[in-house]
Design a protein around this motif. Structure first.
Motif, PDB file in Angstrom:
ATOM      1  N   GLY A   1      -3.944  15.744  10.343  1.00 31.23           N
ATOM      2  CA  GLY A   1      -3.596  14.808  11.410  1.00 31.23           C
ATOM      3  C   GLY A   1      -3.265  13.422  10.907  1.00 31.23           C
ATOM      4  O   GLY A   1      -2.494  12.688  11.528  1.00 31.23           O
ATOM      5  N   ARG A   2      -3.887  13.036   9.814  1.00 31.78           N
ATOM      6  CA  ARG A   2      -3.547  11.735   9.242  1.00 31.78           C
ATOM      7  C   ARG A   2      -3.959  11.648   7.780  1.00 31.78           C
ATOM      8  O   ARG A   2      -4.928  12.280   7.361  1.00 31.78           O
ATOM      9  CB  ARG A   2      -4.205  10.599  10.014  1.00 31.78           C
ATOM     10  CG  ARG A   2      -5.710  10.624   9.946  1.00 31.78           C
ATOM     11  CD  ARG A   2      -6.329   9.335  10.446  1.00 31.78           C
ATOM     12  NE  ARG A   2      -6.455   9.290  11.875  1.00 31.78           N
ATOM     13  CZ  ARG A   2      -7.513   8.738  12.520  1.00 31.78           C
ATOM     14  NH1 ARG A   2      -8.494   8.186  11.823  1.00 31.78           N
ATOM     15  NH2 ARG A   2      -7.566   8.719  13.812  1.00 31.78           N
ATOM     16  N   ILE A   3      -3.179  10.877   7.042  1.00 28.88           N
ATOM     17  CA  ILE A   3      -3.582  10.495   5.690  1.00 28.88           C
ATOM     18  C   ILE A   3      -3.765   8.988   5.727  1.00 28.88           C
ATOM     19  O   ILE A   3      -2.917   8.262   6.272  1.00 28.88           O
ATOM     20  CB  ILE A   3      -2.523  10.907   4.646  1.00 28.88           C
ATOM     21  CG1 ILE A   3      -2.419  12.440   4.602  1.00 28.88           C
ATOM     22  CG2 ILE A   3      -2.876  10.348   3.276  1.00 28.88           C
ATOM     23  CD1 ILE A   3      -1.424  12.980   3.569  1.00 28.88           C
ATOM     24  N   VAL A   4      -4.879   8.522   5.190  1.00 32.53           N
ATOM     25  CA  VAL A   4      -5.144   7.083   5.201  1.00 32.53           C
ATOM     26  C   VAL A   4      -4.659   6.523   3.870  1.00 32.53           C
ATOM     27  O   VAL A   4      -5.205   6.840   2.810  1.00 32.53           O
ATOM     28  CB  VAL A   4      -6.641   6.802   5.435  1.00 32.53           C
ATOM     29  CG1 VAL A   4      -6.883   5.292   5.494  1.00 32.53           C
ATOM     30  CG2 VAL A   4      -7.104   7.473   6.731  1.00 32.53           C
ATOM     31  N   LEU A   5      -3.605   5.715   3.929  1.00 28.50           N
ATOM     32  CA  LEU A   5      -2.960   5.206   2.712  1.00 28.50           C
ATOM     33  C   LEU A   5      -3.730   4.016   2.170  1.00 28.50           C
ATOM     34  O   LEU A   5      -4.125   3.120   2.919  1.00 28.50           O
ATOM     35  CB  LEU A   5      -1.519   4.797   3.026  1.00 28.50           C
ATOM     36  CG  LEU A   5      -0.624   5.920   3.545  1.00 28.50           C
ATOM     37  CD1 LEU A   5       0.747   5.378   3.920  1.00 28.50           C
ATOM     38  CD2 LEU A   5      -0.494   7.020   2.504  1.00 28.50           C
ATOM     39  N   ASP A   6      -3.893   4.007   0.839  1.00 26.94           N
ATOM     40  CA  ASP A   6      -4.822   3.056   0.253  1.00 26.94           C
ATOM     41  C   ASP A   6      -4.174   2.114  -0.776  1.00 26.94           C
ATOM     42  O   ASP A   6      -4.860   1.275  -1.349  1.00 26.94           O
ATOM     43  CB  ASP A   6      -5.969   3.858  -0.391  1.00 26.94           C
ATOM     44  CG  ASP A   6      -7.204   3.030  -0.649  1.00 26.94           C
ATOM     45  OD1 ASP A   6      -7.281   2.450  -1.748  1.00 26.94           O
ATOM     46  OD2 ASP A   6      -8.062   2.934   0.233  1.00 26.94           O
ATOM     47  N   SER A   7      -2.878   2.282  -1.048  1.00 20.46           N
ATOM     48  CA  SER A   7      -2.239   1.418  -2.051  1.00 20.46           C
ATOM     49  C   SER A   7      -0.731   1.453  -1.858  1.00 20.46           C
ATOM     50  O   SER A   7      -0.204   2.354  -1.199  1.00 20.46           O
ATOM     51  CB  SER A   7      -2.564   1.910  -3.469  1.00 20.46           C
ATOM     52  OG  SER A   7      -1.955   3.174  -3.667  1.00 20.46           O
ATOM     53  N   PHE A   8      -0.038   0.492  -2.487  1.00 21.90           N
ATOM     54  CA  PHE A   8       1.429   0.487  -2.411  1.00 21.90           C
ATOM     55  C   PHE A   8       1.997   1.756  -3.050  1.00 21.90           C
ATOM     56  O   PHE A   8       2.922   2.362  -2.533  1.00 21.90           O
ATOM     57  CB  PHE A   8       1.999  -0.743  -3.132  1.00 21.90           C
ATOM     58  CG  PHE A   8       1.750  -2.027  -2.377  1.00 21.90           C
ATOM     59  CD1 PHE A   8       2.160  -2.160  -1.052  1.00 21.90           C
ATOM     60  CD2 PHE A   8       1.129  -3.110  -2.993  1.00 21.90           C
ATOM     61  CE1 PHE A   8       1.944  -3.342  -0.342  1.00 21.90           C
ATOM     62  CE2 PHE A   8       0.916  -4.286  -2.294  1.00 21.90           C
ATOM     63  CZ  PHE A   8       1.312  -4.402  -0.974  1.00 21.90           C
ATOM     64  N   GLN A   9       1.419   2.141  -4.182  1.00 21.24           N
ATOM     65  CA  GLN A   9       1.945   3.338  -4.863  1.00 21.24           C
ATOM     66  C   GLN A   9       1.789   4.579  -3.994  1.00 21.24           C
ATOM     67  O   GLN A   9       2.659   5.440  -3.948  1.00 21.24           O
ATOM     68  CB  GLN A   9       1.231   3.538  -6.197  1.00 21.24           C
ATOM     69  CG  GLN A   9       1.624   2.480  -7.208  1.00 21.24           C
ATOM     70  CD  GLN A   9       0.921   2.653  -8.537  1.00 21.24           C
ATOM     71  OE1 GLN A   9      -0.072   3.364  -8.630  1.00 21.24           O
ATOM     72  NE2 GLN A   9       1.430   1.996  -9.559  1.00 21.24           N
ATOM     73  N   GLU A  10       0.664   4.642  -3.299  1.00 24.04           N
ATOM     74  CA  GLU A  10       0.424   5.839  -2.500  1.00 24.04           C
ATOM     75  C   GLU A  10       1.380   5.942  -1.306  1.00 24.04           C
ATOM     76  O   GLU A  10       1.712   7.049  -0.858  1.00 24.04           O
ATOM     77  CB  GLU A  10      -1.020   5.848  -2.017  1.00 24.04           C
ATOM     78  CG  GLU A  10      -1.459   7.206  -1.570  1.00 24.04           C
ATOM     79  CD  GLU A  10      -2.925   7.206  -1.222  1.00 24.04           C
ATOM     80  OE1 GLU A  10      -3.717   7.682  -2.053  1.00 24.04           O
ATOM     81  OE2 GLU A  10      -3.272   6.705  -0.138  1.00 24.04           O
TER      82      GLU A  10
END
Ligand code: LLP
Length: 463
Positions: free
Chosen positions: A156-165
């Motif tokens: 349902g969701r991915i929580v993005l943690d950085s610019f690269q990600e």
């Protein structure tokens, strides 16, 4: 890791070097409901029972050390969180606190969602039948393989943690012909009042993108441009074992501030915010945690107020409690082995587990309580330290405890509130065999995670 040292009261500093003891409890046999799971009580013979089963029987059947998880209590806590937040919000149980197939099924049945932060947790969740759309994937360094599996499964969701990600997830989603729903994790600059290693929203740490200095806004800008991503909201997690809602209120204020900036810059209102987990539990009777309905009201009110002030529609709120659901539902049962009195200091009581089944005391200075549970005693209180059997002097389970002076090898001790971050952080140090988790309900006990065996250890050792 209780909030603070014990409150003022008679001290035993003259005999106790650390000097942070209160007077012995008046009744050493009491099982304080603030720290024991709901169905724990004593039977007529004086032994503690959980789910109606005598701990002596449990020890005989399942051995020690072992974790006993009160299923009714677990389910009741899930329902309390779900009911407190209602239909307008989502509760994601943080699987890192403790995850097994049975737990996933209980969560599913009780209407909770699940936050996972590794391929292993994702695999457990999917294997036990949690619908992918009710799973959120977290982590500050998700591998390409983890991201691929999550996108393929349809989380349902991915929580993005950085610019690269941001770029990594977008590419993987595009390659798979998907548009992945994502939240962007921001650090709001709140110093949660907790142990340094578990506070996560101050700026000098590895998680999230800082609001201050515009990194978070830049992350949103970049993510909005990528076809593989559907930006659904902003995520904030400020730390763990937090007792008041003021840190969450500051976080909500700042997150809504970002939503307003996004609206002004991009002309869109992101539909979701997640305020993370971190709500504290009582490890000792001195701790005074908030109830889910109090937390839900405080968070709901602040988000509504802040959105009204910013002229925004109220986004859908989610939270991610782990410890507050599973922590209080389990205790660890140990058998007493060697007892060593250090005259003028305290008595060291060694149990058959230790830092391999509960690293939290060594790692965070966590405070726990402990009780003699195989029987009652009228003996005088004895100042004790409950230690494990590992080759470390820091192998302490309960730093300060009063136990009855007639304690003897073979007695059973139980440490309550070990449901969260004990089995999940257990190790094989000294080739200890990690203990089982036994679910207890209505007079029946069943193993949900079995005890490790020497064969398990040797199977990995292929040299
Ligand atoms: N959401 C996120 C993004 C998290 O990182 C965590 C915990 C949670 C939710 C759940 O927090 P809880 O409600 O369980 O406090 N091992 C430590 C705490 C580290 C927790 C890391 N993240 C302990 O034993 O206290």
């Amino acid at each position: 890791m209780s909030r603070s040292a014990h409150p003022a009261g008679p001290r035993y500093a003259d005999v106790l070097p650390e000097g942070h003891y209160t007077a012995p409890p008046t009744d050493l046999n009491a099982l304080d409901p603030r720290v024991w799971s709901r169905t724990v009580t004593r039977n007529a013979e004086g032994a503690a029972t959980v789910g109606g089963i005598d701990v002596k029987r449990l020890a005989e059947e399942f051995g020690t050390p072992a974790y006993f998880l009160d299923e009714d209590d677990f389910r009741a806590r899930c329902r309390a969180w779900r009911d407190a937040f209602g239909d307008e919000a989502d509760v994601f149980y943080a699987g890192k606190a403790f995850l097994s197939r049975a737990v996933v099924r209980w969560l599913h049945e009780e209407g909770l969602n699940l936050d996972v932060c590794s391929a292993g947790e994702l695999a457990t969740a999917l294997d036990a039948g949690m619908p992918a759309e009710r799973i959120a994937l977290h982590g500050n360094n998700k591998s390409a393989e983890e991201i691929t599996r999550a996108v393929e499964a349809g989380v349902g969701r991915i929580v993005l943690d950085s610019f690269q990600e941001i770029v990594r997830v977008a590419h993987i989603a595009e390659r798979l012909g998907k548009r992945q729903r994502v939240q962007i994790r921001v650090t709001v600059g709140v110093e949660a009042h907790t142990h340094e290693f578990i506070a996560t929203a101050h700026e000098d740490q590895k998680f999230g993108l800082a609001l201050a200095g515009g990194q978070a806004a830049e992350a949103v800008r970049r993510a909005l441009k990528l076809d593989g991503l559907e930006v659904i909201g902003i995520h904030s997690h400020i730390g763990s074992q937090i007792f008041d809602t003021s840190g969450f209120e500051v976080a909500a204020h700042r997150v809504v501030g970002l939503l307003k900036e996004i609206r002004d810059e991009h002309g869109i209102e992101l539909p979701e915010i997640d305020l993370g987990g971190g709500l504290g539990i009582a490890y000792t009777p001195e701790d005074d945690p908030r109830e889910p309905h109090e937390i839900a009201k405080a968070l709901g009110d602040i988000v509504t107020r802040e959105c009204a002030a910013a002229g925004l529609a109220v986004p859908r709120l989610s939270v991610e409690p782990g410890r507050a659901i599973v922590g209080p539902t389990a205790f660890t049962l140990y058998e007493v082995g060697t007892i060593k009195e250090l005259p003028g200091l305290r008595t060291y009581v060694s149990v058959d587990g230790g830092m391999s089944d509960n690293i939290r005391t060594a790692l965070y200075d966590a405070e726990y309580s402990v009780a003699l549970v195989s029987r009652t005693s009228t003996a005088a209180p004895m100042l004790s330290r409950v230690v494990g059997k590992h080759c470390e002097s820091g192998d302490i389970v309960v730093r300060d405890a009063f136990l009855p002076a007639d304690l003897a090898p073979g007695d059973l001790l139980a440490v309550p509130a070990t449901g969260a971050y004990c089995r999940s952080m257990a190790s094989n140090y000294n080739h200890a065999l990690r203990p089982p988790v036994v679910a207890v309900k209505d007079g029946a006990a069943r193993v949900i995670v079995r005890r490790e065996t020497e064969e398990d250890l040797l199977r990995l050792d292929v040299g």
